[in-house]
Scaffold this active site. Structure first.
Site, PDB file in Angstrom:
ATOM      1  N   GLY A  23       5.634 -13.998  -8.392  1.00 12.07           N
ATOM      2  CA  GLY A  23       4.613 -14.748  -7.758  1.00 12.07           C
ATOM      3  C   GLY A  23       3.738 -15.246  -8.705  1.00 12.07           C
ATOM      4  N   ARG A  64       0.276 -27.591 -12.142  1.00 14.31           N
ATOM      5  CA  ARG A  64      -0.572 -26.725 -11.490  1.00 14.31           C
ATOM      6  C   ARG A  64      -0.403 -25.313 -12.083  1.00 14.31           C
ATOM      7  NH1 ARG A  64      -1.219 -27.689  -5.522  1.00 14.31           N
ATOM      8  NH2 ARG A  64      -0.799 -29.834  -5.406  1.00 14.31           N
ATOM      9  N   GLY A 122       8.660  -9.107  -7.207  1.00 19.11           N
ATOM     10  CA  GLY A 122       7.090  -9.108  -6.607  1.00 19.11           C
ATOM     11  C   GLY A 122       6.508  -7.687  -6.543  1.00 19.11           C
ATOM     12  N   THR A 123       5.429  -7.753  -5.751  1.00 17.84           N
ATOM     13  CA  THR A 123       4.895  -6.432  -5.105  1.00 17.84           C
ATOM     14  C   THR A 123       4.969  -6.338  -3.495  1.00 17.84           C
ATOM     15  OG1 THR A 123       2.685  -7.365  -5.223  1.00 17.84           O
ATOM     16  CG2 THR A 123       3.542  -5.998  -7.191  1.00 17.84           C
ATOM     17  N   GLU A 151       5.451  -8.024   2.547  1.00 25.23           N
ATOM     18  CA  GLU A 151       5.246  -9.053   1.285  1.00 25.23           C
ATOM     19  C   GLU A 151       5.121 -10.337   2.066  1.00 25.23           C
ATOM     20  OE1 GLU A 151       7.698 -10.987  -0.162  1.00 25.23           O
ATOM     21  OE2 GLU A 151       8.572 -10.892   1.909  1.00 25.23           O
ATOM     22  N   MET A 152       5.230 -11.354   1.133  1.00 22.72           N
ATOM     23  CA  MET A 152       4.708 -12.555   1.808  1.00 22.72           C
ATOM     24  C   MET A 152       5.794 -13.838   1.543  1.00 22.72           C
ATOM     25  SD  MET A 152       0.774 -12.302   1.414  1.00 22.72           S
ATOM     26  CE  MET A 152       0.578 -13.281   2.715  1.00 22.72           C
ATOM     27  N   ASP A 164       1.003  -0.783  -3.179  1.00 17.10           N
ATOM     28  CA  ASP A 164       0.177  -0.114  -2.571  1.00 17.10           C
ATOM     29  C   ASP A 164       0.783   0.414  -1.162  1.00 17.10           C
ATOM     30  OD1 ASP A 164      -0.600  -3.259  -2.256  1.00 17.10           O
ATOM     31  OD2 ASP A 164      -0.274  -2.473  -0.596  1.00 17.10           O
TER      32      ASP A 164
END
Ligand code: HPA
Length: 237
Positions: free
Chosen positions: A21, A44, A90-91, A179-180, A204
């Protein structure tokens, strides 16, 4: 010619890409693990690099956070740049006490509270799945390295700051972590007939409320990166 979000020219990006990410994580991976990394994007500040790893041409690029950001970058990588193997690293937040901080989660499936798949006008809901080929390589890599991991369903959510206890309903359905981004990645890959896998480090725990310290976060992230790089090294260019 690039896209509105990516300055790379066609041919600048390898067929296999790792997708953290955080764009600074992409820079770190390129500088730490790649031979001869060359940056192909800084639009960006979403840095992307191509180099070689154990002689294989591999790329790495940030995706930003959330389904829309992942959706834009992965769509362009697949459809403009011809990427065939996309590996998100990712996390995640653990939703089961069986996962400890630093463990790896491999998303065999991805559920969502997002409306992303609405665009396909399906007469039902879409079960977003990992590429079995990539998943098998990742499982083999983690076994060989003796890293702790779990394989299963995750929930790819639009919401980081969730309503209280909402996550428990997903946990009741056997989802391992939140996650997302993975749902968008898996949908884009499925629609295009290419391979995707999302693997995470538990940063977490929703069960215990624990969070990873900065130092432990760094170390545990290394296991996941090694698994992803091991998968990349086994895929043909
Ligand atoms: N939810 C969503 N994304 C995350 C989490 C979480 O709890 N932890 C790390 N990434």
């Amino acid at each position: 010619m690039g896209t509105p979000h990516n300055a790379a020219n066609r041919g600048d990006i390898a067929q296999t890409i790792l997708l953290p990410g955080d764009p600074l994580r992409a820079k770190m991976i390129a500088e730490t693990y790649f031979e001869n990394p060359a940056r192909f994007n800084s639009v960006r500040n979403m840095f992307g690099y191509t180099g070689t790893y154990h002689g294989k041409r591999v790329s790495v690029m940030g995706t930003g956070m959330g389904i829309p950001s992942m959706a834009i970058y992965s769509y362009e990588l697949i459809h403009i740049y011809g990427v065939r193997n996309l590996i998100r690293i990712g996390t995640c937040g653990a939703m089961t006490e069986r996962l400890k901080l630093g463990d790896i989660v491999m998303a065999q499936g991805s559920c969502t509270d997002s409306n992303y798949a609405h665009q396909y006008r399906l007469p039902g809901t879409f079960s977003a799945l990992a590429s079995y080929e990539l998943l098998r390589l990742a499982v083999n890599a983690a076994d060989k390295k003796e890293f702790p991991y779990m394989v299963g369903n995750v929930v790819s959510s639009d919401v980081f700051y969730k309503q209280e206890n909402e996550w428990k309903r997903w946990a009741d359905m056997g989802c391992l972590a939140s996650e997302m981004e993975s749902y968008a990645l898996y949908c884009n890959a499925a629609r295009a007939g290419v391979n995707a896998l999302a693997i995470f480090t538990v940063s977490d725990s929703m069960v215990t409320g624990e969070q990873t310290s900065a130092e432990a976060r760094q170390n545990s992230f290394t296991n996941m990166m090694e698994v992803a790089l091991d998968v990349a090294a086994q895929l043909s260019d």
